[in-house]
Design a protein around this motif. Structure first.
Motif, PDB file in Angstrom:
ATOM      1  N   ALA A   1      -1.016  11.577   7.673  1.00  0.00           N
ATOM      2  CA  ALA A   1      -0.522  11.276   6.388  1.00  0.00           C
ATOM      3  C   ALA A   1       0.798  11.969   6.200  1.00  0.00           C
ATOM      4  N   GLU A   2       1.086  13.291   6.779  1.00  0.00           N
ATOM      5  CA  GLU A   2       2.361  13.872   6.423  1.00  0.00           C
ATOM      6  C   GLU A   2       3.405  13.318   7.315  1.00  0.00           C
ATOM      7  N   THR A   3       3.276  12.429   8.132  1.00  0.00           N
ATOM      8  CA  THR A   3       4.120  11.900   9.243  1.00  0.00           C
ATOM      9  C   THR A   3       4.739  10.601   8.790  1.00  0.00           C
ATOM     10  N   LEU A   4       3.862   9.951   7.875  1.00  0.00           N
ATOM     11  CA  LEU A   4       4.231   8.500   7.376  1.00  0.00           C
ATOM     12  C   LEU A   4       5.010   8.195   6.353  1.00  0.00           C
ATOM     13  N   PRO A   5       5.808   7.140   6.045  1.00  0.00           N
ATOM     14  CA  PRO A   5       6.283   6.970   4.932  1.00  0.00           C
ATOM     15  C   PRO A   5       5.487   6.768   3.683  1.00  0.00           C
ATOM     16  N   TYR A   6       5.813   7.252   2.461  1.00  0.00           N
ATOM     17  CA  TYR A   6       4.583   7.169   1.479  1.00  0.00           C
ATOM     18  C   TYR A   6       5.334   6.782  -0.023  1.00  0.00           C
ATOM     19  N   VAL A   7       4.390   6.269  -0.697  1.00  0.00           N
ATOM     20  CA  VAL A   7       4.593   5.945  -2.001  1.00  0.00           C
ATOM     21  C   VAL A   7       3.741   6.792  -2.923  1.00  0.00           C
ATOM     22  N   THR A   8       4.233   7.245  -4.021  1.00  0.00           N
ATOM     23  CA  THR A   8       3.588   8.050  -5.259  1.00  0.00           C
ATOM     24  C   THR A   8       3.116   7.129  -5.933  1.00  0.00           C
ATOM     25  N   LEU A   9       1.756   7.295  -6.405  1.00  0.00           N
ATOM     26  CA  LEU A   9       1.034   6.027  -7.388  1.00  0.00           C
ATOM     27  C   LEU A   9       1.433   6.486  -8.604  1.00  0.00           C
ATOM     28  N   THR A  10       1.351   5.296  -9.371  1.00  0.00           N
ATOM     29  CA  THR A  10       1.272   5.481 -10.770  1.00  0.00           C
ATOM     30  C   THR A  10      -0.202   5.753 -11.141  1.00  0.00           C
ATOM     31  N   GLU A  11      -0.230   6.299 -12.616  1.00  0.00           N
ATOM     32  CA  GLU A  11      -1.658   6.400 -12.956  1.00  0.00           C
ATOM     33  C   GLU A  11      -2.706   5.433 -12.765  1.00  0.00           C
ATOM     34  N   ARG A  12      -2.318   4.146 -13.113  1.00  0.00           N
ATOM     35  CA  ARG A  12      -3.007   3.159 -12.875  1.00  0.00           C
ATOM     36  C   ARG A  12      -3.567   2.761 -11.549  1.00  0.00           C
ATOM     37  N   GLN A  13      -2.512   2.932 -10.717  1.00  0.00           N
ATOM     38  CA  GLN A  13      -2.798   2.943  -9.037  1.00  0.00           C
ATOM     39  C   GLN A  13      -3.797   3.936  -8.618  1.00  0.00           C
ATOM     40  N   LEU A  14      -3.580   5.279  -9.301  1.00  0.00           N
ATOM     41  CA  LEU A  14      -4.226   6.313  -8.732  1.00  0.00           C
ATOM     42  C   LEU A  14      -5.803   5.924  -9.270  1.00  0.00           C
ATOM     43  N   CYS A  15      -5.914   5.362 -10.581  1.00  0.00           N
ATOM     44  CA  CYS A  15      -7.431   5.027 -11.045  1.00  0.00           C
ATOM     45  C   CYS A  15      -8.111   3.796 -10.041  1.00  0.00           C
ATOM     46  N   ASP A  16      -7.213   2.948  -9.654  1.00  0.00           N
ATOM     47  CA  ASP A  16      -7.837   1.767  -8.701  1.00  0.00           C
ATOM     48  C   ASP A  16      -8.421   2.397  -7.360  1.00  0.00           C
ATOM     49  N   LEU A  17      -7.370   3.360  -6.746  1.00  0.00           N
ATOM     50  CA  LEU A  17      -7.726   3.940  -5.607  1.00  0.00           C
ATOM     51  C   LEU A  17      -8.795   4.717  -5.680  1.00  0.00           C
ATOM     52  N   GLU A  18      -8.891   5.492  -6.666  1.00  0.00           N
ATOM     53  CA  GLU A  18     -10.250   6.442  -6.558  1.00  0.00           C
ATOM     54  C   GLU A  18     -11.405   5.289  -6.695  1.00  0.00           C
ATOM     55  N   LEU A  19     -11.318   4.232  -7.388  1.00  0.00           N
ATOM     56  CA  LEU A  19     -12.397   3.291  -7.687  1.00  0.00           C
ATOM     57  C   LEU A  19     -12.849   2.789  -6.064  1.00  0.00           C
ATOM     58  N   ILE A  20     -12.054   2.642  -5.648  1.00  0.00           N
ATOM     59  CA  ILE A  20     -12.041   1.975  -4.078  1.00  0.00           C
ATOM     60  C   ILE A  20     -12.596   2.964  -3.186  1.00  0.00           C
ATOM     61  N   LEU A  21     -12.146   4.097  -3.251  1.00  0.00           N
ATOM     62  CA  LEU A  21     -12.535   5.209  -2.397  1.00  0.00           C
ATOM     63  C   LEU A  21     -13.923   5.550  -2.683  1.00  0.00           C
ATOM     64  N   ASN A  22     -14.477   5.616  -3.842  1.00  0.00           N
ATOM     65  CA  ASN A  22     -15.846   6.168  -4.195  1.00  0.00           C
ATOM     66  C   ASN A  22     -16.785   5.186  -4.245  1.00  0.00           C
ATOM     67  N   GLY A  23     -16.373   3.702  -3.993  1.00  0.00           N
ATOM     68  CA  GLY A  23     -17.154   2.753  -4.075  1.00  0.00           C
ATOM     69  C   GLY A  23     -17.583   2.054  -5.373  1.00  0.00           C
ATOM     70  N   GLY A  24     -16.741   2.498  -6.594  1.00  0.00           N
ATOM     71  CA  GLY A  24     -16.959   1.713  -7.902  1.00  0.00           C
ATOM     72  C   GLY A  24     -16.305   0.572  -7.821  1.00  0.00           C
ATOM     73  N   PHE A  25     -15.589   0.057  -6.885  1.00  0.00           N
ATOM     74  CA  PHE A  25     -15.108  -1.240  -6.809  1.00  0.00           C
ATOM     75  C   PHE A  25     -15.742  -2.016  -5.644  1.00  0.00           C
TER      76      PHE A  25
END
Length: 122
Positions: free
Chosen positions: A28-52
């Protein structure tokens, strides 16, 4: 008796990727990156924890179109929420991102890497 997850299987990506967490953090430290918005962060958390579940990532263009037009994923699973990662084309161009590129998603609160995605659609 517990209810079964939507789509039939719980997609807990934290557990799935735990054995390779150290190598993912280093990558992750070697790749290009995007800083998420608060909404994108919420979506990512729900994808990662199985909520979606049954999603195991943001929707592709084909999945997005299917959800918007039919309220179903391409496999027929009922899904009415288009969960997509909206990043401006100009930002992707500036980072040199194209289909197949890997991209780090960073936390807007502390700039820490949260996930790595492989871009399938632009």
């Amino acid at each position: 008796m517990a209810n079964s997850p939507h789509g039939g299987i719980l997609k807990d990506l934290y557990v799935r990727d735990e054995p390779i967490q150290a190598s993912l953090q280093a990558e992750a430290e070697t790749l290009p990156y995007v800083t998420l918005t608060e909404r994108q962060l919420c979506d990512l958390e729900l994808i990662l924890n199985g909520g979606f579940s049954p999603l195991d990532g943001f929707l592709t263009q084909a999945e997005y179109t299917s959800v918007v037009e039919t309220l179903r994923l391409p496999d027929g699973t009922l899904w009415a929420i288009p969960i997509y990662l909206d990043i401006a084309r100009s930002e992707l161009d500036k980072l040199g991102v194209s289909t197949g590129s890997r991209l780090t998603l960073r936390d807007p609160r502390d700039d820490q890497p949260l996930a790595i995605i492989t871009v399938s659609d632009l």
